[in-house]
Design a protein around this motif. Structure first.
Motif, PDB file in Angstrom:
ATOM      1  N   ALA A 240      32.473 -42.165  29.655  1.00  0.00           N
ATOM      2  CA  ALA A 240      31.785 -43.217  29.555  1.00  0.00           C
ATOM      3  C   ALA A 240      30.123 -42.217  30.669  1.00  0.00           C
ATOM      4  N   ALA A 241      30.348 -41.783  31.787  1.00  0.00           N
ATOM      5  CA  ALA A 241      29.883 -41.211  32.469  1.00  0.00           C
ATOM      6  C   ALA A 241      28.623 -40.245  32.024  1.00  0.00           C
ATOM      7  N   LEU A 242      29.378 -39.480  31.352  1.00  0.00           N
ATOM      8  CA  LEU A 242      28.905 -38.378  29.939  1.00  0.00           C
ATOM      9  C   LEU A 242      27.569 -39.450  29.097  1.00  0.00           C
ATOM     10  N   VAL A 243      28.444 -39.308  27.943  1.00  0.00           N
ATOM     11  CA  VAL A 243      28.348 -40.425  26.814  1.00  0.00           C
ATOM     12  C   VAL A 243      27.362 -41.125  27.623  1.00  0.00           C
ATOM     13  N   GLY A 244      27.749 -42.137  28.401  1.00  0.00           N
ATOM     14  CA  GLY A 244      25.658 -42.640  28.928  1.00  0.00           C
ATOM     15  C   GLY A 244      24.850 -42.222  29.435  1.00  0.00           C
ATOM     16  N   SER A 245      24.472 -41.082  29.630  1.00  0.00           N
ATOM     17  CA  SER A 245      24.043 -39.960  29.812  1.00  0.00           C
ATOM     18  C   SER A 245      22.904 -39.727  28.811  1.00  0.00           C
ATOM     19  N   LEU A 246      23.829 -38.849  27.959  1.00  0.00           N
ATOM     20  CA  LEU A 246      23.551 -38.267  26.648  1.00  0.00           C
ATOM     21  C   LEU A 246      22.808 -40.141  26.016  1.00  0.00           C
ATOM     22  N   ILE A 247      22.986 -41.168  25.553  1.00  0.00           N
ATOM     23  CA  ILE A 247      22.705 -42.057  25.070  1.00  0.00           C
ATOM     24  C   ILE A 247      21.113 -42.812  25.543  1.00  0.00           C
ATOM     25  N   TYR A 248      21.183 -43.023  26.421  1.00  0.00           N
ATOM     26  CA  TYR A 248      20.350 -43.079  27.672  1.00  0.00           C
ATOM     27  C   TYR A 248      19.068 -42.380  27.413  1.00  0.00           C
ATOM     28  N   ARG A 249      19.351 -40.597  27.390  1.00  0.00           N
ATOM     29  CA  ARG A 249      18.589 -39.758  27.073  1.00  0.00           C
ATOM     30  C   ARG A 249      18.196 -39.760  25.946  1.00  0.00           C
ATOM     31  N   PHE A 250      18.505 -40.341  24.823  1.00  0.00           N
ATOM     32  CA  PHE A 250      17.909 -40.391  23.317  1.00  0.00           C
ATOM     33  C   PHE A 250      17.323 -41.863  23.154  1.00  0.00           C
ATOM     34  N   ILE A 251      18.075 -42.387  24.049  1.00  0.00           N
ATOM     35  CA  ILE A 251      16.684 -43.371  24.192  1.00  0.00           C
ATOM     36  C   ILE A 251      15.633 -43.510  24.344  1.00  0.00           C
ATOM     37  N   TYR A 252      15.376 -42.928  25.750  1.00  0.00           N
ATOM     38  CA  TYR A 252      14.313 -41.844  26.636  1.00  0.00           C
ATOM     39  C   TYR A 252      13.463 -41.368  25.426  1.00  0.00           C
ATOM     40  N   ALA A 253      13.820 -40.816  24.190  1.00  0.00           N
ATOM     41  CA  ALA A 253      13.406 -39.551  23.683  1.00  0.00           C
ATOM     42  C   ALA A 253      12.780 -40.820  22.460  1.00  0.00           C
ATOM     43  N   VAL A 254      13.922 -41.433  22.025  1.00  0.00           N
ATOM     44  CA  VAL A 254      13.309 -42.559  20.878  1.00  0.00           C
ATOM     45  C   VAL A 254      11.780 -43.330  20.942  1.00  0.00           C
ATOM     46  N   VAL A 255      11.800 -43.936  22.303  1.00  0.00           N
ATOM     47  CA  VAL A 255      10.708 -44.320  23.218  1.00  0.00           C
ATOM     48  C   VAL A 255       9.602 -43.426  23.614  1.00  0.00           C
ATOM     49  N   PHE A 256       9.687 -42.512  23.266  1.00  0.00           N
ATOM     50  CA  PHE A 256       8.483 -41.683  23.574  1.00  0.00           C
ATOM     51  C   PHE A 256       8.239 -41.077  22.038  1.00  0.00           C
ATOM     52  N   TYR A 257       8.885 -41.385  21.172  1.00  0.00           N
ATOM     53  CA  TYR A 257       8.739 -40.761  19.444  1.00  0.00           C
ATOM     54  C   TYR A 257       7.804 -41.637  18.915  1.00  0.00           C
ATOM     55  N   THR A 258       8.558 -42.519  19.248  1.00  0.00           N
ATOM     56  CA  THR A 258       8.421 -44.574  18.144  1.00  0.00           C
ATOM     57  C   THR A 258       7.051 -44.748  18.910  1.00  0.00           C
ATOM     58  N   LYS A 259       7.135 -45.112  20.428  1.00  0.00           N
ATOM     59  CA  LYS A 259       6.424 -45.608  21.045  1.00  0.00           C
ATOM     60  C   LYS A 259       6.906 -47.032  20.800  1.00  0.00           C
ATOM     61  N   ILE A 260       8.102 -47.793  20.275  1.00  0.00           N
ATOM     62  CA  ILE A 260       7.948 -49.161  19.776  1.00  0.00           C
ATOM     63  C   ILE A 260       7.952 -49.911  21.057  1.00  0.00           C
ATOM     64  N   VAL A 261       8.046 -49.014  22.531  1.00  0.00           N
ATOM     65  CA  VAL A 261       8.145 -49.707  23.796  1.00  0.00           C
ATOM     66  C   VAL A 261       6.755 -49.018  24.061  1.00  0.00           C
ATOM     67  N   PRO A 262       6.247 -49.545  25.296  1.00  0.00           N
ATOM     68  CA  PRO A 262       5.556 -48.412  25.816  1.00  0.00           C
ATOM     69  C   PRO A 262       6.579 -47.368  26.780  1.00  0.00           C
ATOM     70  N   VAL A 263       5.644 -46.514  27.400  1.00  0.00           N
ATOM     71  CA  VAL A 263       6.441 -45.642  28.202  1.00  0.00           C
ATOM     72  C   VAL A 263       6.585 -46.228  30.155  1.00  0.00           C
ATOM     73  N   GLU A 264       4.923 -46.410  30.188  1.00  0.00           N
ATOM     74  CA  GLU A 264       5.171 -47.581  31.181  1.00  0.00           C
ATOM     75  C   GLU A 264       6.410 -48.373  31.476  1.00  0.00           C
ATOM     76  N   CYS A 265       6.656 -48.989  30.358  1.00  0.00           N
ATOM     77  CA  CYS A 265       7.861 -50.532  30.815  1.00  0.00           C
ATOM     78  C   CYS A 265       9.232 -50.034  30.534  1.00  0.00           C
ATOM     79  N   LEU A 266       8.995 -48.592  30.712  1.00  0.00           N
ATOM     80  CA  LEU A 266      11.200 -48.053  30.712  1.00  0.00           C
ATOM     81  C   LEU A 266      11.556 -48.612  31.795  1.00  0.00           C
ATOM     82  N   LYS A 267      10.656 -48.083  32.304  1.00  0.00           N
ATOM     83  CA  LYS A 267      11.726 -47.930  34.032  1.00  0.00           C
ATOM     84  C   LYS A 267      12.394 -49.837  33.914  1.00  0.00           C
ATOM     85  N   LEU A 268      11.276 -50.619  33.702  1.00  0.00           N
ATOM     86  CA  LEU A 268      11.768 -52.153  34.195  1.00  0.00           C
ATOM     87  C   LEU A 268      12.623 -52.499  32.519  1.00  0.00           C
TER      88      LEU A 268
END
Length: 302
Positions: A240-268
């Protein structure tokens, strides 16, 4: 798109040891270890400094040893001086700021431009082709996960698991909970140091503030993975730790690529996800209570 996917996989595996560390400290030992932020920077600082001096391979175990020492300080404050676990982590994390500056030669950041790292050496050796960074990240993180899972089935590992479940029972079995807690925190922070060491060489730089929020990100990865795989066994917990890390980074990449959520709001957004995930059992119990209450009222009305 391929580059984004490759980068997400690389970062997912490189940061996964932080989630593994929190699985050990938070899930197994039931300790909220806030040493993580400073320990991540410590691992990166030691790794970058030694790599700049021409020792990229030595930098990895040295960073893990430095992380283990940080975990030992937190454990000593908690077990020997009676400092509450959260406060012990905060105290150690605060002291690590100066230690990290010292490790970087009293500079706020340090660069590895022009220096060989384990990644550039793998590239020059022709290992992995264009995927050499991902291959190295998978090997290092996979080995850490396998060794952690194997350790948890040893006598010491079982004692550590028992300490998190019931320290009074462990004490009654002539085992020393202070020792098992110390071992667990040293091992957890060694893995955090490993993550910092690999990320520092991967990014070829380290900054004194690069560890800010790492503990929240690690928790988010762990909780996301547990939501997908569950946590009914130790093996599932590690995966779960491994899979969760991969999923989180894919979410991060999607946010960067699509700008659905402002990058500045990602930590919030990450903090909200962690808060809701931790509170989920309480929310479920409250919802179940409300359903039972409504059902009882319905029967009473009839």
């Amino acid at each position: 798109m391929l580059i984004i996917t490759q980068t997400a996989l690389e970062l997912g595996f490189l940061y996964a040891p932080v989630a593994l560390a929190l699985f050990l400290s938070y899930r197994i030992l039931d300790i909220a270890d806030l040493t993580t932020d400073g320990c991540f920077v410590l691992g990166a600082a030691v790794s970058v400094s030694l790599t700049a001096a021409g020792h990229p391979f030595l930098a990895i175990p040295a960073a893990m040893l430095a992380g283990a020492c940080a975990g030992l300080v937190t454990a000593f404050l908690q077990t020997n001086l009676g400092v509450p676990s959260i406060l012990a982590g905060i105290v150690t994390n605060t002291g690590l700021y100066t230690v990290n500056l010292m490790a970087m030669g009293w500079k706020a950041n340090q660069s590895l431009l022009g220096s060989d790292t384990v990644f550039t050496l793998a590239r020059d050796a022709g290992i992995g082709g264009a995927w050499y960074e991902l291959l190295l990240a998978v090997i290092v993180t996979g080995l850490a996960a396998v060794l952690l899972r194997a350790f948890l089935d040893t006598h010491l590992g079982l004692s550590l698991r028992a300490t998190g479940d019931n320290p009074d029972m462990v004490r009654a079995s002539s085992l020393n909970p202070a020792f098992t807690i110390s071992v667990g925190l040293c091992l957890a922070n060694a893995m955090t140091g490993l993550a910092g060491a690999m990320v520092g060489q991967y990014q070829k730089t380290v900054d004194i503030n690069s560890g800010t929020g790492i503990v929240v990100i690690g928790l988010a990865c762990l909780i996301i993975g547990e939501t997908v795989l569950g946590r009914r066994s130790m093996t599932r917990g590690v995966l779960a730790a491994l899979v969760g890390s991969l999923i989180y980074r894919f979410i991060y990449a999607v946010v960067f690529y699509t700008k659905i959520v402002p990058v500045e709001c990602l930590k919030l957004l990450t903090a909200i996800i962690v808060a809701l995930a931790i509170a989920a059992p309480s929310i479920q119990r409250w919802a179940a209570f409300q359903r039972r209450k409504a059902a009882a009222k319905g029967k009473g009305g009839n």
